[in-house]
Design a protein around this motif. Structure first.
Motif, PDB file in Angstrom:
ATOM      1  N   THR A 119      50.063  51.350 121.470  1.00  0.00           N
ATOM      2  CA  THR A 119      50.240  50.023 121.557  1.00  0.00           C
ATOM      3  C   THR A 119      48.809  49.342 121.792  1.00  0.00           C
ATOM      4  N   ARG A 178      46.996  46.067 123.175  1.00  0.00           N
ATOM      5  CA  ARG A 178      47.028  44.768 124.357  1.00  0.00           C
ATOM      6  C   ARG A 178      46.632  43.469 123.574  1.00  0.00           C
ATOM      7  N   SER A 230      46.975  39.476 128.943  1.00  0.00           N
ATOM      8  CA  SER A 230      47.363  39.606 130.608  1.00  0.00           C
ATOM      9  C   SER A 230      47.367  38.573 131.075  1.00  0.00           C
ATOM     10  N   HIS A 286      51.710  41.822 131.239  1.00  0.00           N
ATOM     11  CA  HIS A 286      50.903  42.211 130.134  1.00  0.00           C
ATOM     12  C   HIS A 286      51.690  42.374 128.744  1.00  0.00           C
ATOM     13  N   ASP A 329      51.871  43.315 124.830  1.00  0.00           N
ATOM     14  CA  ASP A 329      51.459  44.394 123.672  1.00  0.00           C
ATOM     15  C   ASP A 329      52.174  44.356 122.505  1.00  0.00           C
TER      16      ASP A 329
END
Length: 587
Positions: A4, A6, A9, A63, A65
């Motif tokens: 993954t 990111r 967030s 978060h 992703d």
């Protein structure tokens, strides 16, 4: 496990952060070119979980992703929601939909789960961790670093989402919240309109599916009737050809010269093969339609094994290069099942073993695995069957050809018929085989055929609407008394006219229809019902029915119950049980 990357967030501390989470989810989904509906689903799921964090945990993180597959293509958009709150009580009941809360707690969580392709939750007194995944089909090239940087900057410039940057002034936050609420209201209205249209489409689709199912059922019945009628019709001329050719071969009308004898022998053999095909077609059509009657009789297992031994001996004369052995059970036991159908199964299995063993051995072994069952293992050292063809050999008219076996004759009906007959005898057939190493067919069946089969579950009609259309109070009373112990909702109508509103307003699950009504005949009322109701109708009559009327009523109803039948009560409960089970299985 997918790798993954990111995107962003978001820290959830205030209610406006819930709005930010939804906006971020929507923008990211739009950036990935997901459909409008998928954007709404993803954003709605995120919004519900973010609001849960704010309301029940006080704070937490979200978060977002991007997931990569093994060849580093973009395959999913994911989120992770985590908090250090008190955890979620009754989580199993919430997720399976059985939990009922007066405050509505759990509805959002259940909805979020259903909107995602994958959903995993872990919760305890130390907090809650939720991971959701929206699959992207087909996978596409992974966004470039520059593209990722651009979406991050866009999210930050829109005031969304850096968890380490203070939110702007309170007034701007309020405006943002108000705008998001207005946007959600518009989305909700649009979704409601779409749901209303979708519901109409679903109702129409269910109607079409029910109609198609009914048409398929009627087509299947027509096919079975056709096979049954045609095979019966074809039997007569075949029998004539077969029997006359035998008379000629015996010289009943004078001796044949060698060439004539050879020609008539060909005719006789062909007629015998055709007769076998017709018999197998008839048996198969009867098995498919459920018209085969099982007639249990008591007999000793050792007697049956001896019958198999005589049959194998006759086959052995035609296959001199094949050794054979029939091994009985270690102890004597009594069987109570349909001996004729059991022998029919074994005849097909043993006949195939000889047929597909050019040279080698055929062994039939008898086992008693427990006090309720018996087994026959038919094992050969013949050509064998490749694993990919194990299921195909049980398909009608399909013959799997092996090397050097092109000369083997057959119809492709023996194994399918054997499997269907095994099911009728409360049994099953399994296969273990490899190409070039022979085959093992295992028949397992019940020693004692029980007409009632396994013990049925207790009848429960809770929540089932039953409409009784009958002008005879005594008949309605009898049906009510029969059904009341099982807690249905019983509605009564004393005429066809009084039943029409109930039919359309309630759409009962089960309809008992008398044919002799004071205003409109039951036949005409049945004709006026839509076809989806026909499968719920149990005709309840004392009239003798025959000919075209009987055939039409059978097509337009689930079953016909005769009030004067000595087993009337049992028939009522059996038909109600079957109809209820079918309806619950369909849902």
């Amino acid at each position: 496990m997918h790798k993954t990357r990111r995107i962003v967030s978001i820290e959830i501390r205030e209610e406006v952060d819930v709005v930010n989470c939804r906006q971020s989810a929507k923008r990211i989904a739009a950036w990935l070119d997901l459909s409008q509906l998928e954007q709404i689903r993803f954003a709605t799921s995120v919004s519900e979980l973010a609001r849960n964090i704010y309301q029940y945990a006080g704070s937490g993180f979200f978060h977002f992703d991007l997931a990569q597959n093994a060849v580093e293509q973009l395959c999913a958009l994911t989120f992770t929601a985590e908090d250090h709150g008190p955890g979620i009580a009754h989580i199993e009941q919430i997720l399976d939909g059985s939990y009922v809360s007066p405050t509505g707690m759990g509805v959002g969580l259940r909805g979020a789960q259903r909107l995602m392709d994958d959903f995993d939750i872990k919760t305890s007194a130390a907090g809650t961790h939720i991971r959701g995944r929206k699959a992207i089909h087909p996978p596409r090239p992974f966004p470039s670093p520059a593209s990722l940087k651009a979406i991050r900057e866009q999210l930050q410039s829109d005031g969304v989402a850096d968890p380490y940057v203070e939110l702007q002034v309170r007034g701007k936050e309020l405006l943002l919240t108000t705008a998001e609420l207005q946007s959600k209201q518009l989305e909700l209205e649009a979704t409601n309109v779409e749901l209303e249209n979708t519901n109409k489409g679903v109702v129409a689709l269910y109607s079409e599916l029910e109609k198609a199912t009914e048409e398929l059922r009627e087509a299947g019945e027509s096919k079975s009737r056709f096979f049954a009628n045609m095979t019966h019709e074809i039997r007569t001329p075949i029998n004539i050809v077969e029997n006359i050719s035998k008379l000629l071969l015996k010289g009943m009308d004078g001796p044949l010269n060698p060439e004539q004898y050879k020609q008539v022998a060909f005719i006789s053999d062909a007629a015998a093969e055709l007769s076998e095909l017709v018999n197998e077609l008839l048996d198969l059509s009867e098995a498919e339609s459920g018209r085969i009657e099982i007639t249990p009789v008591k007999f000793e297992l050792s007697d049956f094994v001896e019958q198999l031994r005589q049959f194998a001996g006759a086959l052995g004369l035609r296959h001199p290069s094949v050794e054979w052995e029939i091994v009985g059970a270690s102890q004597e036991v009594a069987l109570e099942t349909d001996r004729h159908r059991l022998f029919q199964i074994m005849r097909n299995l043993i006949g195939n073993a000889f047929k597909y063993t050019p040279a080698g051995k055929v062994v039939v072994r008898t086992y008693l695995p427990d006090e309720h069952s018996a087994e026959f293992m038919v094992e050969d050292t013949g050509v064998g069957i490749a694993p990919e063809n194990h299921a195909r050999v049980f398909e009608e008219f399909l013959r799997v050809r092996g090397p050097g076996m092109s000369q083997v004759q057959g119809t492709g009906l023996g194994l399918p018929l054997a499997r269907r007959l095994a099911g009728l005898l409360r049994g099953e057939i399994s296969l273990d085989s490899e190409l070039g190493r022979g085959s093992r067919f295992l028949l397992r069946f019940a020693r004692r055929y029980d007409e009632n089969g396994a013990e049925p579950a207790p009848l429960d009609l809770s929540g089932i609407n039953v409409l009784l259309i009958d002008d005879n109070e005594a008949d309605r009373y009898l049906l009510s008394r029969l059904l009341q112990p099982y807690h249905p909702v019983i509605i009564e109508a004393v005429s066809a006219t009084s039943s029409i509103d109930k039919l359309h307003a309630i759409r009962p699950d089960i309809i008992f229809l008398d044919l002799d009504l004071p205003d409109i005949s039951g036949e005409d009322l049945l004709e006026s019902m839509d076809w989806s109701m026909h499968a719920r109708v149990l005709i309840n009559t004392a009239k003798p029915l025959e000919g075209p009327l009987l055939e039409r009523l059978q097509r337009q109803s689930r079953a016909i119950l005769h009030k004067s039948h000595p087993d009337y009560a049992e028939q009522v409960l059996n038909q109600v049980r079957r109809l209820t089970e079918e309806q619950r299985d369909a849902h």
